[in-house]
Design a protein around this motif. Structure first.
Motif, PDB file in Angstrom:
ATOM      1  N   GLN A  12       0.831  -1.211   0.000  1.00  0.00           N
ATOM      2  CA  GLN A  12       0.000   0.000   0.000  1.00  0.00           C
ATOM      3  C   GLN A  12       0.862   1.256   0.000  1.00  0.00           C
ATOM      4  O   GLN A  12       0.517   2.257  -0.639  1.00  0.00           O
ATOM      5  CB  GLN A  12      -0.936   0.009   1.221  1.00  0.00           C
ATOM      6  CG  GLN A  12      -2.027  -1.032   1.158  1.00  0.00           C
ATOM      7  CD  GLN A  12      -2.939  -0.861  -0.055  1.00  0.00           C
ATOM      8  OE1 GLN A  12      -3.262   0.242  -0.461  1.00  0.00           O
ATOM      9  NE2 GLN A  12      -3.322  -1.978  -0.654  1.00  0.00           N
ATOM     10  N   PHE A  13       1.978   1.219   0.720  1.00  0.00           N
ATOM     11  CA  PHE A  13       2.908   2.344   0.759  1.00  0.00           C
ATOM     12  C   PHE A  13       3.414   2.661  -0.648  1.00  0.00           C
ATOM     13  O   PHE A  13       3.489   3.828  -1.047  1.00  0.00           O
ATOM     14  CB  PHE A  13       4.081   1.992   1.695  1.00  0.00           C
ATOM     15  CG  PHE A  13       5.093   3.087   1.840  1.00  0.00           C
ATOM     16  CD1 PHE A  13       4.829   4.201   2.608  1.00  0.00           C
ATOM     17  CD2 PHE A  13       6.335   2.992   1.220  1.00  0.00           C
ATOM     18  CE1 PHE A  13       5.775   5.214   2.750  1.00  0.00           C
ATOM     19  CE2 PHE A  13       7.285   3.983   1.355  1.00  0.00           C
ATOM     20  CZ  PHE A  13       7.002   5.106   2.128  1.00  0.00           C
ATOM     21  N   VAL A  14       3.734   1.625  -1.416  1.00  0.00           N
ATOM     22  CA  VAL A  14       4.191   1.815  -2.797  1.00  0.00           C
ATOM     23  C   VAL A  14       3.042   2.323  -3.673  1.00  0.00           C
ATOM     24  O   VAL A  14       3.214   3.237  -4.474  1.00  0.00           O
ATOM     25  CB  VAL A  14       4.783   0.507  -3.369  1.00  0.00           C
ATOM     26  CG1 VAL A  14       5.100   0.645  -4.852  1.00  0.00           C
ATOM     27  CG2 VAL A  14       6.048   0.122  -2.596  1.00  0.00           C
ATOM     28  N   LEU A  15       1.855   1.751  -3.492  1.00  0.00           N
ATOM     29  CA  LEU A  15       0.700   2.157  -4.304  1.00  0.00           C
ATOM     30  C   LEU A  15       0.344   3.635  -4.094  1.00  0.00           C
ATOM     31  O   LEU A  15      -0.192   4.273  -4.989  1.00  0.00           O
ATOM     32  CB  LEU A  15      -0.520   1.293  -3.975  1.00  0.00           C
ATOM     33  CG  LEU A  15      -0.506  -0.110  -4.565  1.00  0.00           C
ATOM     34  CD1 LEU A  15      -1.645  -0.937  -3.982  1.00  0.00           C
ATOM     35  CD2 LEU A  15      -0.598  -0.062  -6.087  1.00  0.00           C
ATOM     36  N   ALA A  16       0.658   4.184  -2.922  1.00  0.00           N
ATOM     37  CA  ALA A  16       0.328   5.574  -2.612  1.00  0.00           C
ATOM     38  C   ALA A  16       1.363   6.568  -3.153  1.00  0.00           C
ATOM     39  O   ALA A  16       1.202   7.770  -2.984  1.00  0.00           O
ATOM     40  CB  ALA A  16       0.187   5.742  -1.098  1.00  0.00           C
ATOM     41  N   ALA A  17       2.405   6.053  -3.798  1.00  0.00           N
ATOM     42  CA  ALA A  17       3.481   6.929  -4.281  1.00  0.00           C
ATOM     43  C   ALA A  17       3.012   7.800  -5.447  1.00  0.00           C
ATOM     44  O   ALA A  17       2.249   7.368  -6.298  1.00  0.00           O
ATOM     45  CB  ALA A  17       4.675   6.087  -4.721  1.00  0.00           C
ATOM     46  N   HIS A  18       3.508   9.019  -5.447  1.00  0.00           N
ATOM     47  CA  HIS A  18       3.249   9.943  -6.549  1.00  0.00           C
ATOM     48  C   HIS A  18       4.515  10.078  -7.375  1.00  0.00           C
ATOM     49  O   HIS A  18       5.607   9.731  -6.922  1.00  0.00           O
ATOM     50  CB  HIS A  18       2.847  11.315  -6.003  1.00  0.00           C
ATOM     51  CG  HIS A  18       1.588  11.266  -5.190  1.00  0.00           C
ATOM     52  ND1 HIS A  18       0.347  11.065  -5.735  1.00  0.00           N
ATOM     53  CD2 HIS A  18       1.392  11.377  -3.856  1.00  0.00           C
ATOM     54  CE1 HIS A  18      -0.558  11.072  -4.785  1.00  0.00           C
ATOM     55  NE2 HIS A  18       0.051  11.239  -3.627  1.00  0.00           N
TER      56      HIS A  18
END
Length: 75
Positions: A12-18
């Motif tokens: 999830q941390f990676v998925l939230a990356a901009h």
């Protein structure tokens, strides 16, 4: 082995990356995964998450391999 909640949190941390932070977040998450013994199990989900944010599969694989080496594991 199951990656459990910790693994899901890293994905999830990676998925939230901009844009501009995708590679850094992927590297950080991959390092934590390898440090916690779930690096191999989490490799495919992390690659999928990184590709979803816009990195290429090749970039994602290279970043995860770098994290594995940095934490003393084989990519």
């Amino acid at each position: 082995p199951s990656v459990g909640n910790r693994g899901q949190g890293l994905v999830q941390f990676v998925l939230a990356a901009h844009e501009g932070q995708r590679n850094t977040r992927l590297f950080w998450a991959a390092c934590r995964a390898y440090e916690n013994g779930i690096g191999r199990a989490l490799r495919a989900p992390l690659i999928d998450a990184a590709v979803h944010t816009g990195l290429t599969e090749r970039e994602a694989r290279a970043t995860i391999a770098s994290a594995a080496r940095m934490t003393g594991h084989r990519p």
